[in-house]
Scaffold this active site. Structure first.
Site, mmCIF file in Angstrom:
data_model
loop_
_atom_site.group_PDB
_atom_site.id
_atom_site.type_symbol
_atom_site.label_atom_id
_atom_site.label_comp_id
_atom_site.label_asym_id
_atom_site.label_seq_id
_atom_site.Cartn_x
_atom_site.Cartn_y
_atom_site.Cartn_z
ATOM 1 N N HIS A 1 0.860 -1.248 -0.133
ATOM 2 C CA HIS A 1 -0.003 0.131 0.066
ATOM 3 C C HIS A 1 0.770 1.083 -0.009
ATOM 4 O O HIS A 1 0.302 2.351 -0.151
ATOM 5 C CB HIS A 1 -1.082 -0.140 1.094
ATOM 6 N N ASP B 1 -0.179 -7.359 2.040
ATOM 7 C CA ASP B 1 0.266 -6.175 2.002
ATOM 8 C C ASP B 1 1.818 -6.075 1.827
ATOM 9 O O ASP B 1 2.407 -5.953 2.847
ATOM 10 C CB ASP B 1 -0.227 -5.270 2.948
ATOM 11 N N GLN C 1 0.967 6.204 11.247
ATOM 12 C CA GLN C 1 1.124 6.768 9.974
ATOM 13 C C GLN C 1 2.568 6.877 9.405
ATOM 14 O O GLN C 1 3.117 7.783 10.482
ATOM 15 C CB GLN C 1 0.099 7.807 10.048
ATOM 16 N N GLY C 2 3.009 6.445 8.364
ATOM 17 C CA GLY C 2 4.443 6.818 8.308
ATOM 18 C C GLY C 2 5.304 5.802 8.472
ATOM 19 O O GLY C 2 6.596 5.674 7.949
ATOM 20 N N ASP C 3 4.868 4.479 9.318
ATOM 21 C CA ASP C 3 5.692 3.706 9.826
ATOM 22 C C ASP C 3 5.325 2.259 8.686
ATOM 23 O O ASP C 3 5.868 1.306 8.813
ATOM 24 C CB ASP C 3 5.407 3.139 11.100
ATOM 25 N N SER C 4 4.423 2.708 7.929
ATOM 26 C CA SER C 4 3.982 1.444 7.117
ATOM 27 C C SER C 4 5.016 0.897 6.387
ATOM 28 O O SER C 4 5.806 1.504 5.836
ATOM 29 C CB SER C 4 3.023 2.116 6.027
#
Ligand code: 4AZ
Length: 249
Positions: free
Chosen positions: A48, A101, A195-198
């Protein structure tokens, strides 16, 4: 990462930042996702991160995608920056459920062998409920858009599948926890990916067990972080990347 602490590059050399300065130059130096070094020329991240949109920006091309390795503080120098020669999205990735994912990046410039982390195979004790793991990244530290320049990590526990299924019975963003996912967190919340660690690594017993994928908010009690289960996507990696003799390697 919420509830974590700073970590250095030397103690976590397999963590990388995905940077796209053209697209995200105004946002924390262009960093938008994390990744894990699983081969000298191969980084795993979340599918993603590279399909659909990130921060409202469509990501159909990878022209300006840079992988930054061996550097904890993104405003400092050091480490290695490399372009990405190829992006391989898991063909089994389902963006409506986030199942599968994972994406693999083939790097233009190889990284040192010492940066490579082993992936825990299916059945490895590192996946057992209760095992202590650490999640790494440059993501939001509060759930209120606080992005650090320096890499952080938080300690979380691998949760029983039943706890995970109860937390996400299919009602959160229409999502449920599939067989290729795992949950990690703390009953009381407080420590989590955000958010941002994905795409970034979840590491237990010295092995890669997960990639940050999704969750309901960050660090909330009863809403653990959901990760791509590395053992569940090893088939993709073997099929698409490691035996990709016709793919330019
Ligand atoms: C995200 O939006 C995100 N708490 C990643 C991880 C988690 C929540 C959201 C897990 O990328």
């Amino acid at each position: 990462v919420v509830g974590g602490e700073r970590v250095g590059a030397a103690e976590s050399p397999w963590v990388v930042a995905l940077v796209s300065r053209d697209r995200f130059g105004a946002v924390r130096g262009g960093q938008f996702c994390g990744g894990a070094v699983v081969g000298t020329s191969t980084v795993l991240t979340a599918a993603h991160c590279l399909s659909g949109e990130v921060l409202g920006v469509p990501l159909r091309e990878v022209r300006d995608l840079t992988v930054v390795a061996g550097r904890a503080d993104l405003r400092a120098g050091g480490g290695t920056e490399t372009a990405v020669r190829r992006v391989t999205l898991n063909p089994g990735y389902d963006s409506s459920t986030n199942e599968g994912d994972v994406a693999a990046l083939t790097l233009a410039k190889p990284l040192p062998r010492s940066a490579v982390i082993a992936m825990a195979p299916a059945g490895d004790p590192a996946y057992r409920a209760g095992v202590r793991a650490r999640v790494y990244g440059w993501g939001d530290t509060s759930g209120r858009d606080d992005y650090p320049d320096a890499l952080r990590a938080a300690s979380v526990r691998v949760l029983p599948e039943a706890t995970c299924a109860k937390a996400y019975p299919g009602s959160t963003e229409g999502r449920f926890v599939g067989a290729r996912m795992l949950c990690a967190g703390e009953a009381e919340g407080g420590r989590d990916a955000c958010q941002g660690d994905s795409g970034g690594p979840l590491v237990a017993q010295g092995k890669l067990i997960g990639l940050v994928s999704w969750g309901n908010g960050c660090g909330k009690a009863s809403s653990p972080g959901v990760y791509t289960r590395v053992a569940g996507v090893l088939g993709f990696l073997r099929g698409e990347i490691l035996q990709g003799g016709t793919r330019g390697d």
